[in-house]
Design a protein around this motif. Structure first.
Motif, PDB file in Angstrom:
ATOM      1  N   ALA A 136      53.099  61.034  18.505  1.00  0.00           N
ATOM      2  CA  ALA A 136      53.109  59.629  18.907  1.00  0.00           C
ATOM      3  C   ALA A 136      53.722  59.457  20.297  1.00  0.00           C
ATOM      4  CB  ALA A 136      53.864  58.797  17.879  1.00  0.00           C
ATOM      5  N   VAL A 137      54.766  60.226  20.585  1.00  0.00           N
ATOM      6  CA  VAL A 137      55.380  60.141  21.919  1.00  0.00           C
ATOM      7  C   VAL A 137      54.379  60.590  22.982  1.00  0.00           C
ATOM      8  CG1 VAL A 137      57.205  61.056  23.398  1.00  0.00           C
ATOM      9  CG2 VAL A 137      57.715  60.412  21.032  1.00  0.00           C
ATOM     10  N   ALA A 138      53.671  61.704  22.690  1.00  0.00           N
ATOM     11  CA  ALA A 138      52.674  62.185  23.646  1.00  0.00           C
ATOM     12  C   ALA A 138      51.541  61.176  23.803  1.00  0.00           C
ATOM     13  CB  ALA A 138      52.123  63.540  23.186  1.00  0.00           C
ATOM     14  N   ILE A 139      51.122  60.578  22.682  1.00  0.00           N
ATOM     15  CA  ILE A 139      50.059  59.573  22.741  1.00  0.00           C
ATOM     16  C   ILE A 139      50.520  58.353  23.529  1.00  0.00           C
ATOM     17  CG2 ILE A 139      48.751  57.933  21.332  1.00  0.00           C
ATOM     18  CD1 ILE A 139      48.621  60.117  19.167  1.00  0.00           C
ATOM     19  N   ASP A 140      51.756  57.951  23.309  1.00  0.00           N
ATOM     20  CA  ASP A 140      52.280  56.788  24.034  1.00  0.00           C
ATOM     21  C   ASP A 140      52.394  57.084  25.529  1.00  0.00           C
ATOM     22  OD1 ASP A 140      53.180  54.091  23.780  1.00  0.00           O
ATOM     23  OD2 ASP A 140      55.213  54.780  24.204  1.00  0.00           O
ATOM     24  N   ASN A 141      52.839  58.298  25.850  1.00  0.00           N
ATOM     25  CA  ASN A 141      52.891  58.680  27.274  1.00  0.00           C
ATOM     26  C   ASN A 141      51.502  58.631  27.896  1.00  0.00           C
ATOM     27  OD1 ASN A 141      55.638  59.086  27.183  1.00  0.00           O
ATOM     28  ND2 ASN A 141      55.481  61.290  26.820  1.00  0.00           N
ATOM     29  N   ALA A 142      50.520  59.202  27.162  1.00  0.00           N
ATOM     30  CA  ALA A 142      49.149  59.193  27.680  1.00  0.00           C
ATOM     31  C   ALA A 142      48.637  57.768  27.843  1.00  0.00           C
ATOM     32  CB  ALA A 142      48.241  59.980  26.731  1.00  0.00           C
ATOM     33  N   VAL A 191      50.160  58.872   7.519  1.00  0.00           N
ATOM     34  CA  VAL A 191      51.472  58.850   8.172  1.00  0.00           C
ATOM     35  C   VAL A 191      51.373  57.994   9.424  1.00  0.00           C
ATOM     36  CG1 VAL A 191      53.302  60.252   9.175  1.00  0.00           C
ATOM     37  CG2 VAL A 191      51.917  61.166   7.314  1.00  0.00           C
ATOM     38  N   PRO A 192      52.319  57.069   9.639  1.00  0.00           N
ATOM     39  CA  PRO A 192      52.257  56.222  10.833  1.00  0.00           C
ATOM     40  C   PRO A 192      52.575  57.006  12.101  1.00  0.00           C
ATOM     41  CG  PRO A 192      54.291  55.824   9.640  1.00  0.00           C
ATOM     42  CD  PRO A 192      53.475  56.749   8.779  1.00  0.00           C
ATOM     43  N   LEU A 193      51.926  56.621  13.183  1.00  0.00           N
ATOM     44  CA  LEU A 193      52.228  57.148  14.512  1.00  0.00           C
ATOM     45  C   LEU A 193      53.140  56.124  15.187  1.00  0.00           C
ATOM     46  CD1 LEU A 193      48.622  58.337  15.446  1.00  0.00           C
ATOM     47  CD2 LEU A 193      50.581  59.823  14.991  1.00  0.00           C
ATOM     48  N   ARG A 194      54.413  56.462  15.261  1.00  0.00           N
ATOM     49  CA  ARG A 194      55.401  55.514  15.772  1.00  0.00           C
ATOM     50  C   ARG A 194      56.107  56.125  16.977  1.00  0.00           C
ATOM     51  NH1 ARG A 194      58.437  51.483  13.177  1.00  0.00           N
ATOM     52  NH2 ARG A 194      57.695  52.180  11.149  1.00  0.00           N
ATOM     53  N   ALA A 195      56.175  55.349  18.067  1.00  0.00           N
ATOM     54  CA  ALA A 195      56.865  55.802  19.270  1.00  0.00           C
ATOM     55  C   ALA A 195      57.585  54.624  19.901  1.00  0.00           C
ATOM     56  CB  ALA A 195      55.880  56.415  20.271  1.00  0.00           C
ATOM     57  N   ARG A 196      58.834  54.867  20.237  1.00  0.00           N
ATOM     58  CA  ARG A 196      59.654  53.854  20.917  1.00  0.00           C
ATOM     59  C   ARG A 196      59.676  52.540  20.134  1.00  0.00           C
ATOM     60  NH1 ARG A 196      56.649  56.659  24.819  1.00  0.00           N
ATOM     61  NH2 ARG A 196      57.973  57.968  26.142  1.00  0.00           N
ATOM     62  N   GLY A 197      59.787  52.669  18.821  1.00  0.00           N
ATOM     63  CA  GLY A 197      59.910  51.504  17.964  1.00  0.00           C
ATOM     64  C   GLY A 197      58.623  50.766  17.692  1.00  0.00           C
ATOM     65  N   GLN A 198      57.487  51.284  18.134  1.00  0.00           N
ATOM     66  CA  GLN A 198      56.217  50.592  17.946  1.00  0.00           C
ATOM     67  C   GLN A 198      55.254  51.498  17.189  1.00  0.00           C
ATOM     68  OE1 GLN A 198      54.148  49.649  21.565  1.00  0.00           O
ATOM     69  NE2 GLN A 198      52.634  48.349  20.562  1.00  0.00           N
ATOM     70  N   VAL A 199      54.547  50.923  16.215  1.00  0.00           N
ATOM     71  CA  VAL A 199      53.509  51.668  15.494  1.00  0.00           C
ATOM     72  C   VAL A 199      52.245  51.651  16.338  1.00  0.00           C
ATOM     73  CG1 VAL A 199      52.091  51.788  13.422  1.00  0.00           C
ATOM     74  CG2 VAL A 199      54.500  51.143  13.247  1.00  0.00           C
ATOM     75  N   LEU A 200      51.772  52.845  16.708  1.00  0.00           N
ATOM     76  CA  LEU A 200      50.580  52.963  17.545  1.00  0.00           C
ATOM     77  C   LEU A 200      49.313  53.094  16.710  1.00  0.00           C
ATOM     78  CD1 LEU A 200      51.943  55.583  20.104  1.00  0.00           C
ATOM     79  CD2 LEU A 200      52.130  53.094  20.180  1.00  0.00           C
ATOM     80  N   GLY A 201      49.456  53.607  15.500  1.00  0.00           N
ATOM     81  CA  GLY A 201      48.297  53.844  14.648  1.00  0.00           C
ATOM     82  C   GLY A 201      48.728  54.649  13.444  1.00  0.00           C
TER      83      GLY A 201
END
Length: 700
Positions: free
Chosen positions: A446-452, A407-417
């Motif tokens: 993904a949102v938490a990962i992006d925040n971090a 499953v993709p990790l997607r936050a704010r329109g960007q795939v993080l991993g």
């Protein structure tokens, strides 16, 4: 005797006593036997006849049967029937009203026949039973047969050898086998697809104890539908004849597959809600990237997956463009979690390692396209597309991984991993509901990962700025031995504005400064740099400490909404004295050999930026080997302890046997630094030394 192994009447069965125990049906019927001689007199009267007709044998024997049992109006009919039996030898059967001793009339069903003894004498044998009893048994038998045949509940009867002797149509449909295929066989022989050991053990227990086992839940697959798991509610109870002899076990089977599926679906929904709720509580508790990814893996294992891995694009972590000209991706594994020791964990990419993920891998496709990949049933051909190499593929086969989900990790329109999930011991394949749940968890995480990630980037920037603005390696000024430490906060993104400085002045004098800008982040670090630069400029003008703080207060006010504390001291090694002033800062500590440490009581001064408050300085006399300890509040302030208690702990540590300034710094940080580390620490230890004479010896 079981239905599958019947023997002719009277034939002995191997291993059994040929004298078989009788059944109990005749006892229930209460068949009465009466024998009449040729004159119609009663010559034999059985105990059952006493029960049926009410006359004792002594009252009946020798008397004409018609006189005893027949009403006057039926006498001629009885005599004609008797004559027919005796003369013609034919049998007669029928229902006839009989007189009871108490005067009542009962309907009895008769079977009459002629008997002949060895002397050629004839007798009439009459077998009679109460017609009401007989009709009741007939009705009960017919009703029982209809109930068994028409019941929607599966019914079977096992003999004492646990072999089928009866199976109703409903159970035929449930088993997917006809009664003929099962009768005479054991469960193990007839239904090998069921858990025969458990079923037969339950039946033996019921046979031995007589205690029913009700509503035993079991699951399995049938011959007609081997690809679907079915569920049944099974009850066992012992069967006894009217004489209370054990004759077998009755089994009722109710197909509860739909209810089981509904309850399983409801339980799965509850588990999914639990996982979502747990994820909301456990993921993103800090702004640390590694911790956040570990929290995600911990939530998913073992409730959702047996093995979970969290992979992040290296371009996202380094804020660089992904490589061009290739479909491969550089990915860093940040978390791997397994529910139990398994080779599949060794097949995962090591945590922290940056690897080039081949374009053929499913995890690469997921991260590149931003779309999930579901393999409900992993085949041998699928394994190489999951594993990173041949060795990893073999480990996955050894672990018996049978279902896969990325499953993709997607936050704010960007795939993080991507999130990499596998099932091995959990025999349920990933399905669409699992895909939806994993997608929701991945979106939250993904949102938490992006925040971090952003906070980590901000922290690195603030740290870089702060370290650039702090002195790289303060000089060792004349007459002083200086040691210092700076430790940033352990909280991501909370870099503060603490600073220290050692400023050489003319005539071998030195200014010592420690300050703390309220707030955190890049703004606090930038403000700290401005105040430090201003302090160094003012120090070069030879101003007294109070005058320096006055000017810093005006500068802080001009910067706008800046509050900072500061302590500023000037040491003259030639005169071994100096001056010190404080702007709302914690008191420095003065230590002397052989004496307890003392918190300096300085004139009260408001923090810088408050404005309108005069500053005053105080004398500072440092003899040779005296120490001045300057620090910021991160060293002593905590949420759990009173400040006076912490200051006492500080002086207690400084009261221990003397150490070098460097060792003193380590002692204070090791003894006072709180494990949460929610604030920066600036620490400066200055020990007075004698100035060298011209010949290089120490000046007295």
């Amino acid at each position: 005797m079981d239905a599958g192994h019947a023997t002719p009447s009277g034939a002995a069965q191997p291993g059994r006593d040929p004298a078989m125990e009788p059944g109990g049906l005749l006892d229930v019927l209460g068949v009465a036997a009466v024998v009449l001689d040729a004159q119609g007199r009663i010559v034999l009267w059985s105990p059952q006849a006493e029960d049926l007709f009410g006359y004792r044998a002594a009252e009946a024997l020798g008397r004409p049967a018609a006189q005893v049992l027949v009403e006057e109006q039926h006498l001629e009919l009885v005599l004609s029937l008797f004559a027919k039996v005796m003369l013609g030898g034919g049998a007669w059967a029928g229902v006839f009203p009989v007189r009871h001793k108490d005067g009542s009339t009962l309907l009895a069903e008769f079977r009459n026949m002629r008997l002949e003894d060895e002397h050629g004498q004839y007798y009439a044998l009459g077998l009679a039973t109460d017609q009401a009893t007989l009709r009741r048994l007939e009705r009960d038998l017919a009703l029982s047969l209809r109930l068994v045949e028409q019941s929607p509940i599966g019914l079977s009867v096992m003999d004492t050898d646990l072999r089928y002797v009866l199976i109703n149509p409903a159970l035929e449909r449930i088993n997917g086998m006809s009664a003929a295929e099962c009768l005479g066989r054991t469960v193990r022989e007839a239904l090998p697809f069921l858990d025969a050991d458990t079923i037969e053990a339950a039946m033996r227990k019921v046979l031995d104890t007589g205690t029913p086992l009700l509503n035993q839940f079991t699951t399995g697959r049938t011959r007609l539908d081997p690809g679907t798991e079915h569920a049944w509610s099974v009850s066992f109870y012992r069967l006894e004849d009217p004489a209370h002899r054990v004759i077998g076990v009755a089994v009722t089977v109710i197909d509860v597959t739909e209810q089981h599926r509904a309850s399983t679906a409801a339980a799965a929904a509850r588990r999914r809600l639990t996982v979502v709720a747990e994820a909301s509580e456990r993921i993103g508790t800090t702004l640390d990237l590694d911790t956040t990814t570990r929290e995600l893996a911990d939530v998913l294992v073992p409730e959702f997956a047996d093995i979970a891995a969290v992979d992040i694009l290296e371009s996202v972590l380094t804020d660089t463009l992904p490589p061009t000209g290739t479909d491969d991706l550089l990915i860093r594994a940040l978390a791997v979690k397994a529910a139990y020791p398994t080779p599949a964990a060794d097949a995962a990419d090591p945590v922290g390692e940056i690897a080039s993920y081949d374009a053929t891998r499913l995890i690469t496709r997921c991260a590149r396209t931003g779309r999930p990949v579901l393999l409900a049933h992993v085949t041998d051909r699928d394994v190489p597309r999951i594993a990173k190499d041949d060795r990893a593929a073999e480990l996955l086969r050894q672990a018996r991984v049978h279902s896969y989900l990325a499953v993709p990790l997607r936050a704010r329109g960007q795939v993080l991993g991507a999130l990499d999930l596998k099932r091995a011991r959990n025999d349920q394949p990933f399905d669409h509901d699992d895909l939806v749940l994993a997608g929701e968890l991945a979106a939250r995480a993904a949102v938490a990962i992006d925040n971090a990630r952003w906070y980590q980037r901000q922290r690195h920037a603030a740290l870089a700025l702060q370290r650039h603005l702090l002195p790289g390696s303060p000089p060792q000024p004349p007459g002083l031995e200086v040691a210092y430490r700076y430790q940033p906060t352990a909280s991501v993104g909370e870099v503060g504005g603490d600073w220290f400085d050692v400023i050489p002045l003319g005539d071998d004098m030195t200014a010592l400064v420690v300050g703390d800008v309220m707030g955190s982040g890049i703004n606090a670090a930038a403000t700290m740099g401005q105040l430090r630069t201003a302090a160094r400029t003012l120090a070069g003008l030879g101003l007294a400490p109070a005058a320096v703080l006055t000017q810093l207060d005006r500068i802080a006010a001009d910067l706008g909404e800046v509050i900072a504390t500061c302590v500023y001291a000037v040491h003259d090694p030639r005169r071994r004295r100096g001056r010190i002033a404080s702007a709302g800062h914690l008191p420095p500590v003065h230590t002397r050999p052989g004496r307890p440490p003392v918190l300096l009581e300085l004139p009260t001064g408001a923090p810088l930026g408050v404005g309108g408050v005069a500053f005053r300085d105080a004398p500072l006399d440092l003899a040779v080997d005296d120490e001045l300890v300057l620090y910021t509040d991160g060293l002593v302030e905590t949420r759990d302890h009173d400040i006076d208690t912490r200051l006492a702990a500080l002086t207690d540590l400084l009261g221990r046997p003397r150490r070098s300034p460097e060792e003193t710094c380590d002692l204070l940080l090791g003894g006072l630094r709180h494990r949460s580390g929610n604030d920066d620490i600036a620490l400066l230890v200055a020990r007075a030394r004698a100035l060298p004479c011209a010949d290089g010896t120490a000046r007295p």
